[in-house]
Write a protein that holds these residues in place. Structure first.
Motif, PDB file in Angstrom:
ATOM      1  N   TYR A   1      46.764  40.084  25.042  1.00 34.91           N
ATOM      2  CA  TYR A   1      46.210  39.004  25.847  1.00 34.91           C
ATOM      3  C   TYR A   1      45.165  38.484  25.132  1.00 34.91           C
ATOM      4  CZ  TYR A   1      48.194  41.294  30.018  1.00 34.91           C
ATOM      5  OH  TYR A   1      48.977  42.104  31.014  1.00 34.91           O
ATOM      6  N   CYS A   2      44.882  37.150  24.779  1.00 33.62           N
ATOM      7  CA  CYS A   2      44.529  36.301  24.703  1.00 33.62           C
ATOM      8  C   CYS A   2      42.677  35.952  25.863  1.00 33.62           C
ATOM      9  CB  CYS A   2      44.796  34.806  23.931  1.00 33.62           C
ATOM     10  SG  CYS A   2      43.016  33.827  23.025  1.00 33.62           S
ATOM     11  N   ALA A   3      42.147  36.348  24.951  1.00 35.13           N
ATOM     12  CA  ALA A   3      41.054  35.809  25.728  1.00 35.13           C
ATOM     13  C   ALA A   3      40.006  35.351  25.116  1.00 35.13           C
ATOM     14  CB  ALA A   3      39.872  37.307  26.370  1.00 35.13           C
ATOM     15  N   ALA A   4      38.938  34.565  25.577  1.00 38.87           N
ATOM     16  CA  ALA A   4      38.025  33.654  25.159  1.00 38.87           C
ATOM     17  C   ALA A   4      36.256  33.986  26.141  1.00 38.87           C
ATOM     18  CB  ALA A   4      38.080  32.144  25.609  1.00 38.87           C
ATOM     19  N   SER A   5      35.200  33.979  24.730  1.00 43.66           N
ATOM     20  CA  SER A   5      34.034  34.025  25.634  1.00 43.66           C
ATOM     21  C   SER A   5      33.227  33.088  25.368  1.00 43.66           C
ATOM     22  CB  SER A   5      33.466  35.179  25.072  1.00 43.66           C
ATOM     23  OG  SER A   5      31.835  35.010  25.225  1.00 43.66           O
ATOM     24  N   THR A   6      32.467  32.105  26.011  1.00 39.52           N
ATOM     25  CA  THR A   6      31.880  30.785  26.062  1.00 39.52           C
ATOM     26  C   THR A   6      30.603  31.435  26.277  1.00 39.52           C
ATOM     27  OG1 THR A   6      31.934  30.976  28.880  1.00 39.52           O
ATOM     28  CG2 THR A   6      33.633  29.959  27.162  1.00 39.52           C
ATOM     29  N   LYS A   7      29.879  32.606  25.633  1.00 38.80           N
ATOM     30  CA  LYS A   7      28.847  32.591  25.939  1.00 38.80           C
ATOM     31  C   LYS A   7      27.957  32.438  25.027  1.00 38.80           C
ATOM     32  CE  LYS A   7      26.433  36.196  27.254  1.00 38.80           C
ATOM     33  NZ  LYS A   7      26.016  38.507  27.524  1.00 38.80           N
TER      34      LYS A   7
ATOM     35  N   GLY B   1      23.418  36.475  22.351  1.00 39.12           N
ATOM     36  CA  GLY B   1      24.063  37.945  23.207  1.00 39.12           C
ATOM     37  C   GLY B   1      25.961  38.209  22.927  1.00 39.12           C
ATOM     38  N   ASN B   2      25.341  39.481  24.035  1.00 46.46           N
ATOM     39  CA  ASN B   2      27.309  40.398  23.139  1.00 46.46           C
ATOM     40  C   ASN B   2      28.275  39.125  24.185  1.00 46.46           C
ATOM     41  OD1 ASN B   2      26.298  43.029  22.265  1.00 46.46           O
ATOM     42  ND2 ASN B   2      26.269  43.851  23.841  1.00 46.46           N
ATOM     43  N   PRO B   3      29.542  39.621  23.930  1.00 52.64           N
ATOM     44  CA  PRO B   3      30.309  37.958  24.748  1.00 52.64           C
ATOM     45  C   PRO B   3      30.602  39.015  26.111  1.00 52.64           C
ATOM     46  CG  PRO B   3      31.308  39.541  22.428  1.00 52.64           C
ATOM     47  CD  PRO B   3      30.070  39.643  22.171  1.00 52.64           C
ATOM     48  N   TYR B   4      31.076  37.868  27.063  1.00 50.35           N
ATOM     49  CA  TYR B   4      31.834  38.334  27.672  1.00 50.35           C
ATOM     50  C   TYR B   4      33.278  37.298  27.997  1.00 50.35           C
ATOM     51  CZ  TYR B   4      32.825  38.882  32.704  1.00 50.35           C
ATOM     52  OH  TYR B   4      33.530  38.636  33.824  1.00 50.35           O
ATOM     53  N   PHE B   5      34.736  38.172  28.145  1.00 55.64           N
ATOM     54  CA  PHE B   5      35.769  37.978  27.733  1.00 55.64           C
ATOM     55  C   PHE B   5      36.052  37.098  29.330  1.00 55.64           C
ATOM     56  CE2 PHE B   5      36.961  37.103  22.813  1.00 55.64           C
ATOM     57  CZ  PHE B   5      35.302  38.562  22.696  1.00 55.64           C
ATOM     58  N   GLY B   6      36.003  35.689  30.140  1.00 56.41           N
ATOM     59  CA  GLY B   6      35.791  35.897  31.389  1.00 56.41           C
ATOM     60  C   GLY B   6      37.103  34.984  31.810  1.00 56.41           C
ATOM     61  N   SER B   7      38.250  34.761  31.185  1.00 51.81           N
ATOM     62  CA  SER B   7      38.960  33.774  30.481  1.00 51.81           C
ATOM     63  C   SER B   7      40.219  34.429  29.871  1.00 51.81           C
ATOM     64  CB  SER B   7      39.040  32.141  29.646  1.00 51.81           C
ATOM     65  OG  SER B   7      37.594  31.488  30.467  1.00 51.81           O
ATOM     66  N   TRP B   8      41.567  34.269  30.396  1.00 55.89           N
ATOM     67  CA  TRP B   8      42.265  34.811  29.690  1.00 55.89           C
ATOM     68  C   TRP B   8      43.504  34.699  30.171  1.00 55.89           C
ATOM     69  CZ3 TRP B   8      42.006  40.593  27.614  1.00 55.89           C
ATOM     70  CH2 TRP B   8      40.480  40.858  28.545  1.00 55.89           C
TER      71      TRP B   8
END
Length: 120
Positions: free
Chosen positions: A94-100, A103-110
């Motif tokens: 799975y590919c994931a994206a963090s738009t933050k 700070g630490n990344p948050y992978f909210g899109s998958w």
């Protein structure tokens, strides 16, 4: 929400190679931290690799020296080059994206995932 579409999975023999691609929507892709994760049968999802907007990379110990994550901001695409594949690399990737931005990344899109099968 970032739309992500993976491609490049398939069946490969042990010691072979595959390159996964993940195309992302959005005009600010260059600011995202991107990641590749995988879920093997009967196991929990695990982090494989990440790459920050500055190009810093991080890898799971199990793939260090074999996998390489990279990005092409002009194409809104992140790649995972997988070499010396092992049967235990078999998983849905799975590919994931963090738009933050801080700070630490948050992978909210998958993405939907792409299957990789490594035969012995």
């Amino acid at each position: 929400q970032v739309q992500l579409v993976e491609s490049g999975g398939g069946l490969v023999q042990a010691e072979g190679s595959l390159r996964l691609s993940c195309a992302a929507s959005g005009s600010i892709f260059s600011t995202y931290t991107m990641g590749w994760f995988r879920r093997a049968p009967g196991k929990q999802r695990e982090l494989v690799a990440t790459i920050t907007r500055g190009g810093s990379t991080n890898y799971a110990d199990s793939v260090k020296g074999r996998f390489t994550i990279s990005r092409d901001n002009a194409k809104n695409t992140v790649y995972l080059q997988m070499n010396s594949l092992k049967p235990e690399d078999t998983a849905v990737y799975y590919c994931a994206a963090s738009t933050k931005l801080t700070g630490n990344p948050y992978f909210g899109s998958w993405g939907q995932g792409t299957q990789v099968i490594v035969s012995s």
